[in-house]
Design a protein around this motif. Sequence first.
Motif, PDB file in Angstrom:
ATOM      1  N   HIS A  43       0.826  -1.207   0.000  1.00 55.57           N
ATOM      2  CA  HIS A  43       0.000   0.000   0.000  1.00 55.57           C
ATOM      3  C   HIS A  43       0.862   1.259   0.000  1.00 55.57           C
ATOM      4  CE1 HIS A  43      -3.958  -1.664   0.166  1.00 55.57           C
ATOM      5  NE2 HIS A  43      -3.812  -2.250   1.323  1.00 55.57           N
ATOM      6  N   GLY A  44       2.051   1.167   0.603  1.00 59.24           N
ATOM      7  CA  GLY A  44       2.919   2.333   0.699  1.00 59.24           C
ATOM      8  C   GLY A  44       2.759   3.106   1.987  1.00 59.24           C
ATOM      9  N   ARG A  45       2.249   2.459   3.040  1.00 57.96           N
ATOM     10  CA  ARG A  45       2.090   3.159   4.320  1.00 57.96           C
ATOM     11  C   ARG A  45       3.417   3.675   4.838  1.00 57.96           C
ATOM     12  NH1 ARG A  45       1.867   2.299   9.880  1.00 57.96           N
ATOM     13  NH2 ARG A  45       2.712   0.204   9.673  1.00 57.96           N
ATOM     14  N   GLY A  97      -0.463  -2.472  -7.329  1.00 59.40           N
ATOM     15  CA  GLY A  97      -1.664  -1.848  -7.861  1.00 59.40           C
ATOM     16  C   GLY A  97      -2.913  -2.633  -7.517  1.00 59.40           C
ATOM     17  N   ALA A  98      -2.852  -3.967  -7.610  1.00 55.59           N
ATOM     18  CA  ALA A  98      -4.008  -4.800  -7.281  1.00 55.59           C
ATOM     19  C   ALA A  98      -4.375  -4.685  -5.808  1.00 55.59           C
ATOM     20  CB  ALA A  98      -3.714  -6.255  -7.636  1.00 55.59           C
ATOM     21  N   THR A  99      -3.368  -4.585  -4.948  1.00 61.99           N
ATOM     22  CA  THR A  99      -3.625  -4.439  -3.511  1.00 61.99           C
ATOM     23  C   THR A  99      -4.358  -3.138  -3.219  1.00 61.99           C
ATOM     24  OG1 THR A  99      -1.597  -5.698  -3.070  1.00 61.99           O
ATOM     25  CG2 THR A  99      -2.544  -4.474  -1.239  1.00 61.99           C
ATOM     26  N   ASP A 100      -3.955  -2.063  -3.878  1.00 64.33           N
ATOM     27  CA  ASP A 100      -4.667  -0.789  -3.726  1.00 64.33           C
ATOM     28  C   ASP A 100      -6.066  -0.863  -4.341  1.00 64.33           C
ATOM     29  OD1 ASP A 100      -2.509   0.391  -2.460  1.00 64.33           O
ATOM     30  OD2 ASP A 100      -1.727   1.315  -4.279  1.00 64.33           O
ATOM     31  N   TRP A 101      -6.157  -1.456  -5.519  1.00 70.91           N
ATOM     32  CA  TRP A 101      -7.430  -1.528  -6.249  1.00 70.91           C
ATOM     33  C   TRP A 101      -8.510  -2.248  -5.444  1.00 70.91           C
ATOM     34  CZ3 TRP A 101      -9.913  -6.000  -7.916  1.00 70.91           C
ATOM     35  CH2 TRP A 101     -10.972  -5.827  -8.803  1.00 70.91           C
ATOM     36  N   ALA A 102      -8.125  -3.261  -4.697  1.00 72.24           N
ATOM     37  CA  ALA A 102      -9.089  -4.052  -3.935  1.00 72.24           C
ATOM     38  C   ALA A 102      -9.751  -3.251  -2.821  1.00 72.24           C
ATOM     39  CB  ALA A 102      -8.408  -5.289  -3.348  1.00 72.24           C
ATOM     40  N   GLU A 103      -9.210  -2.077  -2.489  1.00 81.20           N
ATOM     41  CA  GLU A 103      -9.760  -1.266  -1.400  1.00 81.20           C
ATOM     42  C   GLU A 103     -10.364   0.036  -1.910  1.00 81.20           C
ATOM     43  OE1 GLU A 103      -9.887  -2.776   1.305  1.00 81.20           O
ATOM     44  OE2 GLU A 103      -8.394  -4.339   0.961  1.00 81.20           O
ATOM     45  N   LEU A 104     -10.845   0.037  -3.151  1.00 78.56           N
ATOM     46  CA  LEU A 104     -11.438   1.230  -3.740  1.00 78.56           C
ATOM     47  C   LEU A 104     -12.955   1.086  -3.840  1.00 78.56           C
ATOM     48  CD1 LEU A 104      -8.915   1.911  -6.658  1.00 78.56           C
ATOM     49  CD2 LEU A 104      -8.969   3.001  -4.394  1.00 78.56           C
ATOM     50  N   HIS A 105     -13.625   2.192  -4.211  1.00 81.50           N
ATOM     51  CA  HIS A 105     -15.052   2.155  -4.499  1.00 81.50           C
ATOM     52  C   HIS A 105     -15.282   1.490  -5.850  1.00 81.50           C
ATOM     53  CE1 HIS A 105     -15.773   4.621  -1.059  1.00 81.50           C
ATOM     54  NE2 HIS A 105     -15.224   5.720  -1.580  1.00 81.50           N
ATOM     55  N   HIS A 106     -16.514   1.048  -6.083  1.00 75.64           N
ATOM     56  CA  HIS A 106     -16.822   0.358  -7.333  1.00 75.64           C
ATOM     57  C   HIS A 106     -16.570   1.253  -8.549  1.00 75.64           C
ATOM     58  CE1 HIS A 106     -19.048  -3.262  -5.682  1.00 75.64           C
ATOM     59  NE2 HIS A 106     -18.368  -3.755  -6.695  1.00 75.64           N
ATOM     60  N   GLN A 107     -16.896   2.549  -8.461  1.00 69.20           N
ATOM     61  CA  GLN A 107     -16.670   3.428  -9.605  1.00 69.20           C
ATOM     62  C   GLN A 107     -15.200   3.457  -9.985  1.00 69.20           C
ATOM     63  OE1 GLN A 107     -18.436   4.129  -6.936  1.00 69.20           O
ATOM     64  NE2 GLN A 107     -20.428   4.978  -7.525  1.00 69.20           N
ATOM     65  N   ASN A 258      -1.609   6.544  11.320  1.00 63.80           N
ATOM     66  CA  ASN A 258      -2.201   5.391  10.649  1.00 63.80           C
ATOM     67  C   ASN A 258      -1.417   4.132  11.009  1.00 63.80           C
ATOM     68  OD1 ASN A 258      -0.312   7.007   9.128  1.00 63.80           O
ATOM     69  ND2 ASN A 258      -0.565   5.616   7.390  1.00 63.80           N
ATOM     70  N   VAL A 259      -1.986   3.347  11.899  1.00 66.93           N
ATOM     71  CA  VAL A 259      -1.337   2.138  12.402  1.00 66.93           C
ATOM     72  C   VAL A 259      -1.374   1.030  11.366  1.00 66.93           C
ATOM     73  CG1 VAL A 259      -1.435   0.372  14.222  1.00 66.93           C
ATOM     74  CG2 VAL A 259      -1.922   2.766  14.770  1.00 66.93           C
ATOM     75  N   ARG A 260      -2.474   0.977  10.594  1.00 64.95           N
ATOM     76  CA  ARG A 260      -2.610  -0.043   9.572  1.00 64.95           C
ATOM     77  C   ARG A 260      -3.350   0.528   8.371  1.00 64.95           C
ATOM     78  NH1 ARG A 260      -5.039  -3.836  12.357  1.00 64.95           N
ATOM     79  NH2 ARG A 260      -7.135  -3.775  11.457  1.00 64.95           N
ATOM     80  N   GLY A 261      -2.950   0.073   7.168  1.00 62.51           N
ATOM     81  CA  GLY A 261      -3.552   0.556   5.936  1.00 62.51           C
ATOM     82  C   GLY A 261      -4.898  -0.064   5.671  1.00 62.51           C
TER      83      GLY A 261
END
Length: 315
Positions: A43-45, A97-107, A258-261
């Motif tokens: 995620h890049g935390r 990128g997939a790790t970030d993508w999985a935590e986005l809104h549907h749009q 931010n302790v965890r992403g």
Amino acid sequence: MKQSRVLWLLDRLEREPRADPLIDALRAGVRSLPLGRGRDLLHGRWLGHPVHPLMVQVPIGSWLSAAVLDLRPGRSREAGLLIGVGLAAAAPAALAGATDWAELHHQQQRVGLVHAVTNTAAVGLYSASLACRTKGRNGLGRAYGFLGLSAAALGGMLGGHLAYRQASGANHAEEVPHVVTEGWHRIGAVEEFPAGEPVRRSVDDVPLLVVRELGGTIHVLSERCSHLAGPLSEGTVADGCVQCPWHGSVFRLSDGWNVRGPATAPQPAFETRIADGHVEVRLRHQDGGQRARSGGDTDRGHAGNGVGTAHGQAG
């Protein structure tokens, strides 16, 4: 002036729900990967912002450089080496990128899915280009290379739309220090904040999360999650932290860290004090904030013994 045809297509893509079942299945698969602490690394935390945009510079730069070499005769071998570097770097960049993508809104995920498809096509075309070059078919290798660069460019445009139009990966709490005015702000009587329960208040139209501990300590953070503006007042409070109800980011109540992403930015935190039975807050790091921490605040008798907390009369 008419709307850009490209923007019209992208806006339509954001609203198109037909791929949502596939998106949900892919999201579940990415979330189930046994990444452990590596998930926050991806995620890049640790970096303070998403690491995926940084990682994609290697394949994009390598492939663009290969295209420049392909414009000159006799440089196919060197171009092939750069293509190989880009292909090797594409896999970890795609995982981030997939790790970030999985935590986005549907749009955002709808655009992100097409972004991933175009980049996958670029990887396939560059793999074909490299295979042709190793067989001495340099002309065909160059053709595949330029097609791959075109696919990568389309993927980059979609990535820019995700980042700048849809604000995926942006800090959604960044504006708070620019909106909240200086000085102390009264947000309510002490008894309005039940111990252990998150309460929502606002200052200068900025939503705040207020949590009073059993011992009387009061913590105040910006209420909208820095990841995607989730409502922290609807989250879970435990072990001195609050967890966002949308994507699970965890923030320390004492200072907003931010302790965890997936959040990569902390929450803006507020100093608190009790005055005449009411809770007052002041944004940390504004003018006067350092004086309060160093002991020069004339209201220190009401403020308690730590930044971002209020004691004593809160009980």
